[in-house]
Scaffold this motif. Sequence first.
Motif, PDB file in Angstrom:
ATOM      1  N   ASP A  52     -16.683  11.187  -5.281  1.00 48.20           N
ATOM      2  CA  ASP A  52     -15.522  11.818  -5.891  1.00 48.20           C
ATOM      3  C   ASP A  52     -16.000  12.534  -7.149  1.00 48.20           C
ATOM      4  O   ASP A  52     -16.851  12.007  -7.885  1.00 48.20           O
ATOM      5  CB  ASP A  52     -14.474  10.742  -6.244  1.00 48.20           C
ATOM      6  N   SER A 107      -9.372   6.381  -2.085  1.00 49.01           N
ATOM      7  CA  SER A 107      -8.882   5.792  -0.860  1.00 49.01           C
ATOM      8  C   SER A 107      -9.988   5.029  -0.135  1.00 49.01           C
ATOM      9  O   SER A 107     -11.140   5.445  -0.117  1.00 49.01           O
ATOM     10  CB  SER A 107      -8.324   6.890   0.063  1.00 49.01           C
ATOM     11  N   ALA A 156       0.823  -1.211   0.000  1.00 47.33           N
ATOM     12  CA  ALA A 156       0.000   0.000   0.000  1.00 47.33           C
ATOM     13  C   ALA A 156       0.853   1.256   0.000  1.00 47.33           C
ATOM     14  O   ALA A 156       0.565   2.223  -0.701  1.00 47.33           O
ATOM     15  CB  ALA A 156      -0.938  -0.013   1.202  1.00 47.33           C
ATOM     16  N   ALA A 168       1.286   4.450  -3.038  1.00 40.13           N
ATOM     17  CA  ALA A 168       0.783   5.805  -2.796  1.00 40.13           C
ATOM     18  C   ALA A 168       1.058   6.735  -3.966  1.00 40.13           C
ATOM     19  O   ALA A 168       0.337   7.716  -4.170  1.00 40.13           O
ATOM     20  CB  ALA A 168       1.401   6.365  -1.519  1.00 40.13           C
ATOM     21  N   THR A 213      -4.070   7.384 -10.260  1.00 41.00           N
ATOM     22  CA  THR A 213      -5.429   7.150  -9.772  1.00 41.00           C
ATOM     23  C   THR A 213      -6.477   7.305 -10.872  1.00 41.00           C
ATOM     24  O   THR A 213      -7.674   7.267 -10.583  1.00 41.00           O
ATOM     25  CB  THR A 213      -5.771   8.116  -8.617  1.00 41.00           C
ATOM     26  N   ARG A 250     -10.455  -4.027  -4.952  1.00 36.01           N
ATOM     27  CA  ARG A 250      -9.491  -3.462  -3.999  1.00 36.01           C
ATOM     28  C   ARG A 250      -8.069  -3.837  -4.363  1.00 36.01           C
ATOM     29  O   ARG A 250      -7.792  -4.961  -4.779  1.00 36.01           O
ATOM     30  CB  ARG A 250      -9.798  -3.982  -2.597  1.00 36.01           C
ATOM     31  N   ASP A 269      -4.770   0.012  -0.067  1.00 36.71           N
ATOM     32  CA  ASP A 269      -5.726   0.873   0.642  1.00 36.71           C
ATOM     33  C   ASP A 269      -6.568   1.691  -0.327  1.00 36.71           C
ATOM     34  O   ASP A 269      -7.046   2.770   0.001  1.00 36.71           O
ATOM     35  CB  ASP A 269      -4.997   1.799   1.616  1.00 36.71           C
ATOM     36  N   ARG A 270      -6.760   1.152  -1.534  1.00 38.16           N
ATOM     37  CA  ARG A 270      -7.558   1.857  -2.538  1.00 38.16           C
ATOM     38  C   ARG A 270      -8.683   0.980  -3.066  1.00 38.16           C
ATOM     39  O   ARG A 270      -8.576  -0.245  -3.097  1.00 38.16           O
ATOM     40  CB  ARG A 270      -6.693   2.271  -3.728  1.00 38.16           C
TER      41      ARG A 270
END
Length: 318
Positions: free
Chosen positions: A278, A317, A38, A42, A46, A289, A292-293
């Motif tokens: 979003d 997230s 994770a 980062a 995205t 998944r 952590d996204r």
Amino acid sequence: MTRDHRNHPQPSRRTVLGGATLAALAAATGTGTAAATAARGATWPTEFPLPDGFLPEGIAIGAKPYAYMGSRANGAVHRTDLRTGRGEVFYEGAAGTVAVGLKLDDDGLLYIAGNTGVARVLDTRSGRLVATYQLTEAAGHFINDVTLLGERAWFTDSRDGVLYGVPRGRKGRVRALPLSGDWVQTPDVINANGIVGTPDGRGLIVVSSAPGKLYRVDLKTGYATEITLVGAENVVNGDGLLRIGRTLYVVQNRLNLISVFHLDATSGTATLRRTITDPRFDVPTTAARWGDRLYLVNARFTSPQEPETTFNAVAVSL
């Protein structure tokens, strides 16, 4: 119900119980490959472009950082490297076929809900279609989504109150599981849609998109018990489901919203904890998944579904 795997060797699969145990431990403790990477992820992108006119709806991610997304246009499957955002059409599909809900098994087999009464199995190691199941007649049915539980891949039919269990391996027959109990089948709307296993592995959770209810389904009998919602009146437009431990994520497509619920010990009550939205959401349908996204495809149902229409996937997230 037939299975067609002519000219395709049937691949072996890993031990189900061992994989299920590891998955359960990872979900419960937050450890495992996805969680361990994770921090590295980062800086990963995205947003992910898809081919114009692709008409995406389903997304699946396995033990490696690759997202598989299916096309409603021709049944193609697109694979994106989550680390770079680059992708390509991995499986070309064929005219007249559809790929909606997807789930990736731990042995590399991708189970595909095919809308017109069909389920397909694609070997992601070779890119070959290894099995086709004609679950129902094409007319009046919509094989919409799929989850993996025990020895079967379970498919929903949004136009009929029946679930279908396809064997995860070379042996076994397709099992039809008619829904009963609290289940209400409404004509001319999307009923059963997203599907996941219960935390104890003994049943299934199914969302009925209209009027927006969650049900717990007994695997032995098909008896469906409506799950009591706390903090939310309904989950209208509920599409894809994702469960991590006792946390249930419900993607509500046309609301551009993910509702996050906590399930009680029996999966009889779901309490709304929060919602995720979003500005990049454009009718997201299903979620998968990694770390952590959450990764979601934008189906853009409210936009023209034309060959030149642009499509993408996005990450948010957890």
